[in-house]
Design a protein around this motif. Sequence first.
Motif, PDB file in Angstrom:
ATOM      1  N   SER A  98       2.884  -2.096  11.321  1.00 46.13           N
ATOM      2  CA  SER A  98       1.526  -2.524  10.970  1.00 46.13           C
ATOM      3  C   SER A  98       0.515  -1.435  11.284  1.00 46.13           C
ATOM      4  O   SER A  98      -0.393  -1.157  10.494  1.00 46.13           O
ATOM      5  CB  SER A  98       1.148  -3.793  11.736  1.00 46.13           C
ATOM      6  N   VAL A  99       0.670  -0.812  12.461  1.00 49.32           N
ATOM      7  CA  VAL A  99      -0.261   0.246  12.857  1.00 49.32           C
ATOM      8  C   VAL A  99      -0.139   1.424  11.888  1.00 49.32           C
ATOM      9  O   VAL A  99      -1.139   1.974  11.406  1.00 49.32           O
ATOM     10  CB  VAL A  99       0.018   0.682  14.307  1.00 49.32           C
ATOM     11  N   LEU A 100       1.096   1.777  11.560  1.00 44.54           N
ATOM     12  CA  LEU A 100       1.344   2.886  10.639  1.00 44.54           C
ATOM     13  C   LEU A 100       0.715   2.617   9.271  1.00 44.54           C
ATOM     14  O   LEU A 100       0.049   3.482   8.686  1.00 44.54           O
ATOM     15  CB  LEU A 100       2.860   3.070  10.505  1.00 44.54           C
ATOM     16  N   ILE A 101       0.905   1.392   8.769  1.00 47.86           N
ATOM     17  CA  ILE A 101       0.368   1.044   7.440  1.00 47.86           C
ATOM     18  C   ILE A 101      -1.154   1.069   7.477  1.00 47.86           C
ATOM     19  O   ILE A 101      -1.805   1.567   6.549  1.00 47.86           O
ATOM     20  CB  ILE A 101       0.882  -0.339   6.987  1.00 47.86           C
ATOM     21  N   THR A 102      -1.736   0.531   8.561  1.00 54.59           N
ATOM     22  CA  THR A 102      -3.193   0.523   8.683  1.00 54.59           C
ATOM     23  C   THR A 102      -3.735   1.947   8.624  1.00 54.59           C
ATOM     24  O   THR A 102      -4.706   2.239   7.915  1.00 54.59           O
ATOM     25  CB  THR A 102      -3.606  -0.137  10.008  1.00 54.59           C
ATOM     26  N   PHE A 103      -3.072   2.832   9.354  1.00 59.21           N
ATOM     27  CA  PHE A 103      -3.463   4.234   9.352  1.00 59.21           C
ATOM     28  C   PHE A 103      -3.394   4.795   7.931  1.00 59.21           C
ATOM     29  O   PHE A 103      -4.320   5.446   7.448  1.00 59.21           O
ATOM     30  CB  PHE A 103      -2.540   5.016  10.293  1.00 59.21           C
ATOM     31  N   GLU A 104      -2.279   4.474   7.247  1.00 65.78           N
ATOM     32  CA  GLU A 104      -2.057   4.974   5.887  1.00 65.78           C
ATOM     33  C   GLU A 104      -3.151   4.481   4.930  1.00 65.78           C
ATOM     34  O   GLU A 104      -3.696   5.253   4.145  1.00 65.78           O
ATOM     35  CB  GLU A 104      -0.661   4.518   5.415  1.00 65.78           C
ATOM     36  N   VAL A 105      -3.487   3.169   5.007  1.00 62.92           N
ATOM     37  CA  VAL A 105      -4.483   2.605   4.082  1.00 62.92           C
ATOM     38  C   VAL A 105      -5.843   3.250   4.317  1.00 62.92           C
ATOM     39  O   VAL A 105      -6.542   3.640   3.371  1.00 62.92           O
ATOM     40  CB  VAL A 105      -4.580   1.073   4.251  1.00 62.92           C
ATOM     41  N   ILE A 106      -6.216   3.395   5.600  1.00 60.47           N
ATOM     42  CA  ILE A 106      -7.520   3.990   5.912  1.00 60.47           C
ATOM     43  C   ILE A 106      -7.550   5.460   5.486  1.00 60.47           C
ATOM     44  O   ILE A 106      -8.506   5.912   4.860  1.00 60.47           O
ATOM     45  CB  ILE A 106      -7.821   3.847   7.424  1.00 60.47           C
ATOM     46  N   ALA A 107      -6.471   6.176   5.773  1.00 65.07           N
ATOM     47  CA  ALA A 107      -6.421   7.594   5.403  1.00 65.07           C
ATOM     48  C   ALA A 107      -6.501   7.755   3.890  1.00 65.07           C
ATOM     49  O   ALA A 107      -7.192   8.621   3.372  1.00 65.07           O
ATOM     50  CB  ALA A 107      -5.139   8.225   5.936  1.00 65.07           C
ATOM     51  N   ARG A 108      -5.799   6.884   3.182  1.00 67.95           N
ATOM     52  CA  ARG A 108      -5.749   6.988   1.726  1.00 67.95           C
ATOM     53  C   ARG A 108      -7.115   6.680   1.121  1.00 67.95           C
ATOM     54  O   ARG A 108      -7.565   7.351   0.199  1.00 67.95           O
ATOM     55  CB  ARG A 108      -4.713   5.995   1.213  1.00 67.95           C
ATOM     56  N   LYS A 109      -7.775   5.650   1.692  1.00 59.06           N
ATOM     57  CA  LYS A 109      -9.031   5.193   1.106  1.00 59.06           C
ATOM     58  C   LYS A 109     -10.178   6.155   1.432  1.00 59.06           C
ATOM     59  O   LYS A 109     -10.972   6.495   0.566  1.00 59.06           O
ATOM     60  CB  LYS A 109      -9.346   3.785   1.639  1.00 59.06           C
ATOM     61  N   PHE A 110     -10.250   6.571   2.675  1.00 61.42           N
ATOM     62  CA  PHE A 110     -11.435   7.315   3.113  1.00 61.42           C
ATOM     63  C   PHE A 110     -11.228   8.826   3.161  1.00 61.42           C
ATOM     64  O   PHE A 110     -12.178   9.580   3.120  1.00 61.42           O
ATOM     65  CB  PHE A 110     -11.912   6.809   4.476  1.00 61.42           C
ATOM     66  N   SER A 134      -8.594  10.378   1.330  1.00 61.40           N
ATOM     67  CA  SER A 134      -7.756  10.778   0.195  1.00 61.40           C
ATOM     68  C   SER A 134      -6.506  11.533   0.636  1.00 61.40           C
ATOM     69  O   SER A 134      -6.197  12.603   0.134  1.00 61.40           O
ATOM     70  CB  SER A 134      -8.546  11.658  -0.782  1.00 61.40           C
ATOM     71  N   PHE A 135      -5.847  10.961   1.616  1.00 63.92           N
ATOM     72  CA  PHE A 135      -4.707  11.652   2.185  1.00 63.92           C
ATOM     73  C   PHE A 135      -3.645  10.595   2.445  1.00 63.92           C
ATOM     74  O   PHE A 135      -3.966   9.485   2.860  1.00 63.92           O
ATOM     75  CB  PHE A 135      -5.175  12.348   3.473  1.00 63.92           C
ATOM     76  N   SER A 136      -2.394  10.888   2.105  1.00 58.99           N
ATOM     77  CA  SER A 136      -1.356   9.875   2.281  1.00 58.99           C
ATOM     78  C   SER A 136      -0.203  10.417   3.116  1.00 58.99           C
ATOM     79  O   SER A 136       0.160  11.585   3.009  1.00 58.99           O
ATOM     80  CB  SER A 136      -0.835   9.437   0.915  1.00 58.99           C
ATOM     81  N   LEU A 137       0.320   9.524   3.955  1.00 62.79           N
ATOM     82  CA  LEU A 137       1.438   9.919   4.808  1.00 62.79           C
ATOM     83  C   LEU A 137       2.729  10.087   4.013  1.00 62.79           C
ATOM     84  O   LEU A 137       3.642  10.758   4.451  1.00 62.79           O
ATOM     85  CB  LEU A 137       1.675   8.860   5.880  1.00 62.79           C
ATOM     86  N   GLN A 138       2.801   9.451   2.843  1.00 62.35           N
ATOM     87  CA  GLN A 138       4.023   9.446   2.022  1.00 62.35           C
ATOM     88  C   GLN A 138       5.157   8.670   2.712  1.00 62.35           C
ATOM     89  O   GLN A 138       5.491   8.949   3.844  1.00 62.35           O
ATOM     90  CB  GLN A 138       4.527  10.871   1.752  1.00 62.35           C
ATOM     91  N   GLY A 139       5.684   7.721   2.009  1.00 67.18           N
ATOM     92  CA  GLY A 139       6.917   7.110   2.472  1.00 67.18           C
ATOM     93  C   GLY A 139       6.768   5.955   3.439  1.00 67.18           C
ATOM     94  O   GLY A 139       7.759   5.472   3.961  1.00 67.18           O
ATOM     95  N   VAL A 140       5.508   5.518   3.686  1.00 63.48           N
ATOM     96  CA  VAL A 140       5.349   4.372   4.585  1.00 63.48           C
ATOM     97  C   VAL A 140       6.025   3.138   3.996  1.00 63.48           C
ATOM     98  O   VAL A 140       6.661   2.360   4.714  1.00 63.48           O
ATOM     99  CB  VAL A 140       3.852   4.093   4.849  1.00 63.48           C
ATOM    100  N   ASP A 141       5.917   2.978   2.671  1.00 58.54           N
ATOM    101  CA  ASP A 141       6.537   1.797   2.062  1.00 58.54           C
ATOM    102  C   ASP A 141       8.058   1.849   2.194  1.00 58.54           C
ATOM    103  O   ASP A 141       8.709   0.832   2.408  1.00 58.54           O
ATOM    104  CB  ASP A 141       6.102   1.643   0.599  1.00 58.54           C
ATOM    105  N   GLU A 142       8.596   3.057   2.117  1.00 58.66           N
ATOM    106  CA  GLU A 142      10.047   3.185   2.265  1.00 58.66           C
ATOM    107  C   GLU A 142      10.464   2.767   3.682  1.00 58.66           C
ATOM    108  O   GLU A 142      11.399   1.996   3.869  1.00 58.66           O
ATOM    109  CB  GLU A 142      10.460   4.631   1.994  1.00 58.66           C
ATOM    110  N   ILE A 143       9.725   3.280   4.677  1.00 62.80           N
ATOM    111  CA  ILE A 143      10.028   2.915   6.063  1.00 62.80           C
ATOM    112  C   ILE A 143       9.866   1.414   6.258  1.00 62.80           C
ATOM    113  O   ILE A 143      10.677   0.763   6.924  1.00 62.80           O
ATOM    114  CB  ILE A 143       9.102   3.691   7.021  1.00 62.80           C
ATOM    115  N   GLY A 144       8.827   0.832   5.623  1.00 63.43           N
ATOM    116  CA  GLY A 144       8.607  -0.607   5.715  1.00 63.43           C
ATOM    117  C   GLY A 144       9.819  -1.389   5.234  1.00 63.43           C
ATOM    118  O   GLY A 144      10.216  -2.385   5.837  1.00 63.43           O
ATOM    119  N   GLY A 145      10.432  -0.927   4.140  1.00 58.66           N
ATOM    120  CA  GLY A 145      11.629  -1.585   3.632  1.00 58.66           C
ATOM    121  C   GLY A 145      12.770  -1.517   4.632  1.00 58.66           C
ATOM    122  O   GLY A 145      13.447  -2.510   4.896  1.00 58.66           O
ATOM    123  N   TYR A 146      12.956  -0.331   5.254  1.00 59.22           N
ATOM    124  CA  TYR A 146      14.042  -0.192   6.242  1.00 59.22           C
ATOM    125  C   TYR A 146      13.791  -1.086   7.455  1.00 59.22           C
ATOM    126  O   TYR A 146      14.719  -1.708   7.984  1.00 59.22           O
ATOM    127  CB  TYR A 146      14.168   1.264   6.712  1.00 59.22           C
TER     128      TYR A 146
END
Lengths: 433, 204
Positions: B29-41, B43-55
């Motif tokens: 959850s913390v990782l995804i929150t970071f990703e959403v904020i980074a992406r929105k504000f 314009s930077f993405s960690l890449q692969g958070v969704d993949e890790i979420g699936g695992y």
Amino acid sequence: MIGPFEVLIGFIILLGMMMAGVHVAVAIFSVSAIGTLVYLGLPLLYSFGDTLWGTLNNFLLTAIPLFILLGELLLRSGITDRMYNSLSVWLSRMPGGLLHTNVGASTVFAAMSGSSVATAATIGTVALPALSDRGYNERLALGTLAAGATLGILIPPSINMIIYGAITNTSISKLFIAGILPGLVLAGCFMLAIMAFSLLRPGVAGDPEPRVPLGQRLRSLADLLPPAFIFAIVIGSIYSGWATPTEAAALGVVAALVLAAIYRKLTIRMLHESFLSMARTTAMIMLIIAAAFFMNYIVGILGIPSTLTNWVAGLGLTPLGLILALVVFYLVLGCFLETLSMMIATVPIVVPMVVAFGYDPVWFGIFLVIMMEISLITPPIGMNLYVVQGVRGKGSITDVMLGSLPFLAIMLLFVLLIIIWPELVMWLPDAMG
Amino acid sequence: MKANNVNRAARGLAHGAALAAGYGGLCLSVLITFEVIARKFFSFSLQGVDEIGGYVLAIGVAFSFAYALLQGAHTRVDVLLAKLPGILRGPLNASAALLLAIFAAFMLWRAVDTLLVSLEFQSHASTPLQTPLWIPQSLWVAGLTVFALLAGLLALRAVFLLVTGDLSRLNQEFDARSADDELDEARHDYASGTVQTPHGSSHS
């Protein structure tokens, strides 16, 4: 390849195994395995490992544990009591008094939690002590709690909609948004009914509540801010397109942690209790879903949806006739099967058929969720009835059942309303584009 | 008693695994929150958070299956069952436990096969992370192994009790959770956070 009669036999085997007490997931898998062996052969059965990995390693479904965790954190964070008190100050001057607060609090809690059982237990625990002191008609009060809590799965977020969306490949964001208006209208119908009862029989609503000064009322609004905050983050981020449902759930979890910390309820023990509850509920749901995805796959290969669609079309059933038949089907099934199992076991077969008859899968998802709400308060096994009775801890379950009956009737009328007027469901998701 | 030790070890293992799954969900959850904020504000993405979420889901759930089993949380329909006399309920409870064990074993067997295929072909996820699939899949198989072992142990216990004719014990341990148990649990969990008993205790 497979006729309606064989499908019926399969369905009877499925129901028979469930009634004999076989675990629901095992029953769903077994009947799919039998179908595979009889019609398709062993290699396809061996593909179950890949299905299992594909089902479980799925970011879409990751929303399920995260929303469960969000609910667990919220109900241990102490915001429910404050919220109930604040709502009672605003709603209890209407004819029907605190009964409106029950519906209102259920609505607000539903907007943060994806489960009806959690809603029933939480609101029931907060509300029942207040109600018994003030001379309310007990049955009606219990009915408002059991029925109001069913809104938990209709007003987003909703675990049931995530599962429906994942199995049928329907947009979960759209399902969430589509649930908002029907949820609010249904809550409004409950409140109108309470008002009508109280005006017709003045005794049922107990003693009038004392008037609260305006200043105090305004101050109490502050306690509605945390739920509004969670709802804005979770649903706002989905509606604006900032986040997928799974991401929105994660944002909600972090927000709930912050709230719990502000209220000084965030401890390791509270976290661990939330984790264990999450693990238990998620595992329970996902075992059934894993079996259901395999069933979905096999049912598709066997062409069962088109077989049934042709069969139903051959009966000369109109789309309206089909939906009305499904209302009866789910009402009856709800008397035997636990709600979630009922949905998961029927969706792979019913949804393709309904879509072939021209219904929108988003609309049908909302229809199905309302039918599930009904089954939650249908005797003899409606789960919400038992949860409310459990929180009450005295008297007979019959009181809860009788008190819920008027609301059951309202919900059935509401199903007819969305059949006649589908725009009520589709307006918001269509506006979302 | 030896059986008791096995029992306690199994419960401890399942309990620990469920807690680990919880921490996994929290970190995700913390990782995804970071990703959403980074992406929105930014314009930077960690890449692969969704993949890790699936695992995290696949592995967390595999390890939680056993915990849910020990808590009696896997859904069974008890409308009819609850009305039957003990002499009929006993064999039904034992066969449910046995079928669940067979299902768990089949799941494990097919999962191992999926893992072996990934190893043989050195499969990588078709994502930016290019994760070699055997890494998440081994952990997933480990979780399913715990589940299959526990389901097997419970099934042996049920069959043993059935064969020795100890039906009352069998039904006591293996009856489907009634609505009463469920609501006890709901009341226990949802009593506005005032939870008293130590966690991990069985509610049955």
